[in-house]
Design an enzyme around this catalytic site. Sequence first.
Site, mmCIF file in Angstrom:
data_model
loop_
_atom_site.group_PDB
_atom_site.id
_atom_site.type_symbol
_atom_site.label_atom_id
_atom_site.label_comp_id
_atom_site.label_asym_id
_atom_site.label_seq_id
_atom_site.Cartn_x
_atom_site.Cartn_y
_atom_site.Cartn_z
ATOM 1 C CD GLU A 174 -2.785 -1.325 2.413
ATOM 2 O OE1 GLU A 174 -2.771 -0.411 3.250
ATOM 3 O OE2 GLU A 174 -3.496 -2.348 2.539
ATOM 4 C CG ASN A 217 -0.870 -7.019 -1.172
ATOM 5 O OD1 ASN A 217 -1.531 -7.581 -2.038
ATOM 6 N ND2 ASN A 217 -1.290 -6.889 0.085
ATOM 7 C CG HIS A 253 -10.160 -5.662 0.937
ATOM 8 N ND1 HIS A 253 -10.361 -6.754 1.733
ATOM 9 C CD2 HIS A 253 -8.850 -5.343 1.052
ATOM 10 C CE1 HIS A 253 -9.229 -7.097 2.327
ATOM 11 N NE2 HIS A 253 -8.287 -6.256 1.926
ATOM 12 C CD GLU A 282 -4.840 -7.719 2.005
ATOM 13 O OE1 GLU A 282 -5.705 -6.951 2.466
ATOM 14 O OE2 GLU A 282 -3.615 -7.471 2.067
ATOM 15 C CG ASP A 284 -12.939 -8.824 2.229
ATOM 16 O OD1 ASP A 284 -12.792 -7.949 1.353
ATOM 17 O OD2 ASP A 284 -12.567 -8.659 3.408
HETATM 18 O O1 G2I Z 1 -7.744 -3.595 6.466
HETATM 19 C C1 G2I Z 1 -7.856 -4.772 5.739
HETATM 20 C C2 G2I Z 1 -6.534 -5.200 5.170
HETATM 21 C C3 G2I Z 1 -6.063 -4.205 4.120
HETATM 22 N N1 G2I Z 1 -4.837 -4.645 3.495
HETATM 23 C C4 G2I Z 1 -3.750 -4.988 4.393
HETATM 24 C C5 G2I Z 1 -4.204 -5.945 5.480
HETATM 25 O O2 G2I Z 1 -3.164 -6.191 6.387
HETATM 26 C C6 G2I Z 1 -5.412 -5.404 6.207
HETATM 27 O O3 G2I Z 1 -5.748 -6.353 7.223
HETATM 28 C C7 G2I Z 1 -6.323 -5.823 8.379
HETATM 29 C C8 G2I Z 1 -6.664 -6.951 9.337
HETATM 30 O O4 G2I Z 1 -7.607 -7.799 8.712
HETATM 31 C C9 G2I Z 1 -7.246 -6.401 10.624
HETATM 32 O O5 G2I Z 1 -7.387 -7.456 11.599
HETATM 33 O O6 G2I Z 1 -5.440 -4.927 8.990
HETATM 34 C C10 G2I Z 1 -6.032 -4.284 10.114
HETATM 35 C C11 G2I Z 1 -5.104 -3.205 10.630
HETATM 36 O O7 G2I Z 1 -4.761 -2.293 9.659
HETATM 37 C C12 G2I Z 1 -6.320 -5.322 11.186
HETATM 38 O O8 G2I Z 1 -6.989 -4.715 12.255
HETATM 39 C C13 G2I Z 1 -6.303 -4.717 13.470
HETATM 40 C C14 G2I Z 1 -7.015 -3.773 14.419
HETATM 41 O O9 G2I Z 1 -7.004 -2.478 13.849
HETATM 42 C C15 G2I Z 1 -6.333 -3.759 15.730
HETATM 43 O O10 G2I Z 1 -7.048 -2.972 16.624
HETATM 44 C C16 G2I Z 1 -6.174 -5.176 16.265
HETATM 45 O O11 G2I Z 1 -5.401 -5.173 17.457
HETATM 46 O O12 G2I Z 1 -6.250 -6.011 14.030
HETATM 47 C C17 G2I Z 1 -5.503 -6.059 15.214
HETATM 48 C C18 G2I Z 1 -5.352 -7.499 15.667
HETATM 49 O O13 G2I Z 1 -6.620 -8.086 15.853
#
Ligand code: G2I
Length: 465
Positions: A174, A217, A253, A282, A284
């Site tokens: 990104e 990515n 997404h 990714e 969904d």
């Molecule tokens: O945002 C969706 C994805 C976009 N592309 C990059 C990916 O790495 C990203 O994944 C998401 C995760 O699916 C989430 O699970 O990235 C988020 C963060 O940017 C993740 O969220 C984080 C929460 O913001 C935190 O509060 C939490 O502690 O997940 C953490 C672990 O559960």
Amino acid sequence: MIRKRTRTRAGGGTPAHGRLRAVLGATTTALLTVTALAALPQTTAHAAGTLGAAAAEKGRYFGAAVAANHLGEAQYAATLNREFSSVTPENEMKWDAVEPNRGSFSFSRADQIVNHARSQGMDVRGHTLVWHSQLPGWVSGLGASDLRSAMNNHITQVMTHYKGEIHSWDVVNEAFQDGGSGARRSSPFQDKLGNGFIEEAFRTARATDPAAKLCYNDYNTDGVNAKSNAVYDMVKDFKSRGVPIDCVGFQSHFNPNSPVPSDYRANLQRFADLGVDVQITELDIEGSGQAQATNYGNVVRACLAVTRCTGITVWGIPDKYSWRSSGTPLLFDDNYNKKPAYDAALSALGGTTDPDDPDDPGTPGAGCTATYTTAEQWGSGYNGKVTITAGSSPITGWSVDVTMTSPQKVLSVWNGSPTWDNSGNVMTVRPSWNGSLAAGASTSFGFTVSGGASPPPQVGACTAS
Ligand code: G2I
């Protein structure tokens, strides 16, 4: 330290359930002896029954983002092990997770996922080495020369730890801005090191694990647009100057505001034509029922149509653990039932659900059919009628998705019980009293629509139970 294993080709590692069928269909067939083939001739007679096995028969992997804290949940692990041939740690390999303090690495949660995957013969995608988000505060505080060495050290340490275990790494994630500017996104790396940080990260990555595929990515790059054009120009430049890059990840997404673009396949193809692999990293798609299923099928078919699209990863397993769970964007519902989207993805891969599997709700249309007629029509609306007919076996329940085109609205439903998706355009109708049908018998439900006499609704396949 994790156990080291021989690398398998991406897509070659398949879950136990479908491994034999997958191997028989993959390019490794030549490695099997004549005796082995003779002993297992019946395995080729059936279409693959899982996502991983069906994808392997097309020479591709089908993966899921996995969170370490769910691995202890029996149904989560069982679904992962049965269906998927690749995993991506959803958060556990990010900078804040593996190097929360400078020079102090903590791999335990990521190792848990990698060990689980490898014990099941699955491949692993590494996500992600250099990203502006989930970046610990100490990194943003560094000056340029310190930041450069911290970035290179981070890449080297993490890739060395997982050397030989990861089929593809998201080296940089990104780095481009949304919108029409085509500019790089502001980040500590961009702001202090300039455009060159991306190429430096890729060179360091190649030097550390020459066998891993190195990917860039991003999201909102799934169709041809200003952002994907900017990424395209960077990849073209890297290829022309010999900067090491092997693949581009398209996060994919999707939701009603950001639907699957009509030029999705063409966009994947133009990147592939630059001489890189492309991966759907990714995936969904928010929605439900037949509309969501159609989108999933289209995405899978787009990947299959591009020779260098080497695999698909969905961003989670059941809807309840999705980062946007309210949009129910995944292939399994909260109880791990396969959704129509699952059936559509599997069938686009050339697989088919196993009719003997008691956990399997079945392929749409397998046990009943739904046909639509407009019963009455007037200036601003109509009455629709859907006739449900059981197949060659009796059924005890059925469900059908009916999608209206906005601004049409359903005013009432009879002889059926509707539930609605978030958009309010898709109703899933189940029996009110008329669920049990003898083999070949029919029933019908009706509904009144206002807000336009046309177009008629889209009526999805009938799912029997
Ligand atoms: O945002 C969706 C994805 C976009 N592309 C990059 C990916 O790495 C990203 O994944 C998401 C995760 O699916 C989430 O699970 O990235 C988020 C963060 O940017 C993740 O969220 C984080 C929460 O913001 C935190 O509060 C939490 O502690 O997940 C953490 C672990 O559960």
